[in-house]
Scaffold this motif. Structure first.
Motif, PDB file in Angstrom:
ATOM      1  N   VAL A 173       6.912   4.490  -1.283  1.00 19.27           N
ATOM      2  CA  VAL A 173       7.765   3.812  -0.309  1.00 19.27           C
ATOM      3  C   VAL A 173       7.326   2.357  -0.146  1.00 19.27           C
ATOM      4  N   TYR A 174       6.022   2.114  -0.040  1.00 21.26           N
ATOM      5  CA  TYR A 174       5.553   0.736   0.106  1.00 21.26           C
ATOM      6  C   TYR A 174       5.934  -0.089  -1.110  1.00 21.26           C
ATOM      7  N   ILE A 204       5.070  -0.812   9.647  1.00 16.33           N
ATOM      8  CA  ILE A 204       6.309  -0.170   9.210  1.00 16.33           C
ATOM      9  C   ILE A 204       6.276   1.290   9.630  1.00 16.33           C
ATOM     10  N   VAL A 213       6.671   5.748   7.281  1.00 19.66           N
ATOM     11  CA  VAL A 213       6.180   5.982   5.923  1.00 19.66           C
ATOM     12  C   VAL A 213       5.159   7.124   5.899  1.00 19.66           C
ATOM     13  N   ILE A 239       9.754  -0.990  -0.854  1.00 17.91           N
ATOM     14  CA  ILE A 239      10.129  -2.027   0.103  1.00 17.91           C
ATOM     15  C   ILE A 239       9.340  -3.303  -0.107  1.00 17.91           C
ATOM     16  N   PHE A 294       2.543   5.347  -1.337  1.00 21.20           N
ATOM     17  CA  PHE A 294       2.567   4.271  -2.342  1.00 21.20           C
ATOM     18  C   PHE A 294       3.996   3.994  -2.799  1.00 21.20           C
ATOM     19  N   GLN A 344       5.990  -3.898  -0.075  1.00 26.25           N
ATOM     20  CA  GLN A 344       4.735  -4.149   0.638  1.00 26.25           C
ATOM     21  C   GLN A 344       3.565  -4.295  -0.335  1.00 26.25           C
ATOM     22  N   VAL A 345       3.571  -3.518  -1.407  1.00 29.66           N
ATOM     23  CA  VAL A 345       2.512  -3.640  -2.426  1.00 29.66           C
ATOM     24  C   VAL A 345       3.154  -3.960  -3.767  1.00 29.66           C
TER      25      VAL A 345
END
Lengths: 173, 290
Positions: A123-124, A76, A79, A127, A121, A129-130
Motif C-alpha cells: 500500500v505504501y 496515513i 494501512v 500511494i 509495503f 510513500q516508499v
C-alpha cells in the motif's frame, strides 16, 4: 479485570516498541529496518490459544491496535488496519487445520508478520510513500522484521500461554 | 444457510475494503490538523511513552556512558583548546548583539524574521514504522507548541511539528520530507541564491536543495539556512552543508545535495522554534522580559 488485561498488555507492547526504536541508535542497526509488530504477535498468540471456533478476541484486539498504530505512528490511516486484518483472518482460517503447539505458533507468527508487512509495503508503494524495489525491501526490511518479531514471540510465549490456556479451560467448563 | 453466511462474509469484506480505501484517501488529503479523539489517543500513548522512556533511557545512557569513558581524555584536550577560542568569540557576540539592539532601536524595528524563542523538549519515542520518520516530543499545545513550527537541535534543524496535541506533539524529521513539506532556504552569506529543500535522498542520507535563482553561484561547502519566507520558520536556522551539485533532469536549474548538520538518527533533546514575527500582539511574557 481479564477484559482490561489484554488491551493493557498490548498497549504497553505498542509503547515499548516505539520507545525502544528511539533509544536504540540506528547506527547500531546498520541500515536495516527492524520493524516490531508486537501487537500483532500477541494477537496471534491469543487467537491460537484462547479463541474458540467462532470467537474473535484476537482479531478485534489486533484491529483496534492496528488503528492506534496508524493514528499515532504514521500519518496515513488504514494501512496497518488492512495489513493486520488480512493477516489475522488468514491465521483464523489456518488454525483449524494445524495443531496448537509452540512450533506452529512460530510458523503462524512468521506467516502473519510476513503477510501484514507485505501488505503494508504494497500500500505504501502504491500511494508513493516508499520508493524502494521489492528485492531491496526483502533484504532491508522483511527479513530483519521477521527476526525481531520471532524474538518477541520467544519472550511473550512463556509469559502468556499458560494463562491463556487456563482461561480457555475455565471458559469451556 | 451456507449461502447466507457466505453472502454476509462478502458484505463484511466489501464494506471493510470501502472503509479502508476511504480512510487512506481521507488521510492523504487532510491537512494534518487532528480531531479531539486523535489528540486523546496521542496523549494517552504519549503518557505511557514518557513513563517507559525514563527507565529504558537510563539503561541506554548508562551503557553509552561506559563506552564514552575511554574517549574522555582526548576529547578533554580538544575541548580545552576550543574553550579558549570560545571566550573571545562569546565576547565578540555580546558586543555585536548590543550593537545590533542599538541600531534596531535607532531604526525603529521591533521584530525581524530572525527573532525567535525556543522551547526545550525531550524526544520520548520514535515511530516504529521506520518509513515515517517521525518522533514524539514531550511538549504539546499546552506548552505553546503549534503545528508547522520548526524543530532544531544544537547542531541544526531536524524537522517540523506536524501534529500538536495537548501534552505531546509529533515531529516530522527532515529525512521524511517529501513534496508536501517544502522548506524555503537560502545560502548563507549570499543573498542571491535562494531555493527550496524539496526532498530527501535516502540512499545517500542527503537533502535535495533546488536552486531557483537565475545566476547559479552554488559552490560545494556552502551552508544552507532557512530563509524565513513562506511559512512560520524564522530566518537563519542551519540546515546543512552542500556536498555536491548537479543539473536537474531538464538541465534548467541546479540541484545541490545537502548534508544535514544535525544527526537525524540520534536525537534526544530538541528545541521547538517559535517565530516572534507572527505574533501580532505582544504576549505577556515578552512584556515582562522587556
Amino acid at each position: 479485570m481479564k477484559i482490561f488485561l489484554l488491551p493493557l498488555v498490548t498497549l504497553i507492547l505498542l509503547v515499548l516498541q516505539s520507545v525502544l526504536t528511539e533509544v536504540i541508535p540506528s547506527s547500531f542497526l546498520d541500515g536495516m529496518l527492524y520493524i516490531p509488530h508486537w501487537p500483532l504477535v500477541i494477537s496471534i498468540i491469543v487467537m491460537i490459544f484462547y479463541d474458540r471456533e467462532h470467537s474473535y478476541v484476537g482479531l478485534m484486539n489486533g484491529l483496534a491496535f492496528a488503528f492506534l498504530t496508524d493514528l499515532t505512528f504514521t500519518s496515513i490511516l488504514g494501512v496497518y488496519l488492512l495489513g493486520y486484518g488480512v493477516s489475522l483472518y488468514v491465521i483464523h482460517l489456518l488454525k483449524r487445520v494445524l495443531h496448537k503447539n509452540f512450533l506452529v505458533s512460530i510458523v503462524f507468527v512468521l506467516l502473519g508478520v510476513a503477510i501484514a508487512d507485505l501488505i503494508i509495503f504494497g500500500v505504501y508503494f502504491l500511494i508513493g510513500q516508499v520508493m524502494i524495489g521489492f528485492q531491496d525491501y526483502l533484504t532491508i526490511r522483511l527479513v530483519p522484521s521477521l527476526i525481531v518479531n520471532v524474538i518477541g514471540l520467544l519472550i511473550l510465549y512463556p509469559l502468556t500461554k499458560p494463562m491463556l490456556t487456563k482461561w480457555k479451560y475455565e471458559l469451556e467448563k | 444457510m451456507p449461502s447466507f453466511l457466505r453472502k454476509r462474509k462478502l458484505i463484511v469484506f466489501l464494506l471493510s475494503i470501502i472503509i479502508i480505501v476511504s480512510l487512506i484517501g481521507y488521510s492523504l488529503r487532510s491537512d494534518g490538523s487532528s480531531s479531539v479523539p486523535a489528540q486523546f489517543a496521542h496523549d494517552t500513548v504519549g503518557l505511557f511513552q514518557s513513563v517507559l522512556h525514563r527507565p529504558i533511557g537510563a539503561i541506554a545512557d548508562f551503557s553509552g556512558s561506559i563506552s564514552d569513558i575511554r574517549e574522555v581524555y582526548e576529547q578533554n584536550q580538544v575541548l580545552k583548546q576550543e574553550l579558549q577560542d570560545y571566550k573571545s568569540l562569546a565576547y565578540e557576540v555580546n558586543e555585536l548583539e548590543k550593537e545590533n539592539e542599538e541600531l534596531r532601536a535607532m531604526a525603529d524595528v521591533d521584530t525581524t524574521l530572525s527573532d525567535y524563542e525556543t522551547l526545550n523538549a525531550t524526544v520520548i519515542a520514535r515511530s516504529s514504522e521506520r518509513w515515517f520518520q517521525q518522533v514524539t516530543i514531550n511538549k504539546g499545545s499546552q506548552h505553546g507548541v503549534q503545528e508547522n513550527m520548526a524543530v532544531q537541535t544544537a547542531k541544526g534543524m531536524v524537522g517540523k511539528v506536524i501534529n500538536a496535541s495537548q501534552l505531546t506533539s509529533t515531529v516530522q524529521l527532515l529525512s521524511g520530507f517529501g513534496a508536501e513539506h517544502q522548506v524555503s532556504a537560502i545560502v548563507d552569506q549570499n543573498e542571491n541564491i535562494f531555493g527550496m529543500i524539496e526532498g530527501y535522498d535516502s540512499e545517500n542520507d542527503q537533502l535535495i536543495f533546488r536552486d531557483l535563482s537565475d545566476d547559479s553561484e552554488l559552490e560545494e561547502g556552502q551552508t544552507v539556512v532557512t530563509s524565513g519566507l513562506g511559512g512560520v520558520f524564522p530566518r537563519g536556522i542551519l540546515i546543512g552543508e552542500i556536498s555536491s551539485i548537479e543539473l536537474d533532469q531538464y538541465g534548467l536549474t541546479s540541484i545541490a545535495h545537502v548534508e544535514p548538520a544535525a544527526d537525524l538518527n540520534d536525537i534526544n533533546q530538541v528545541k521547538v522554534v517559535d517565530r516572534e514575527l507572527q505574533n501580532v500582539e505582544p504576549t505577556e511574557e515578552e512584556d515582562e522580559e522587556s
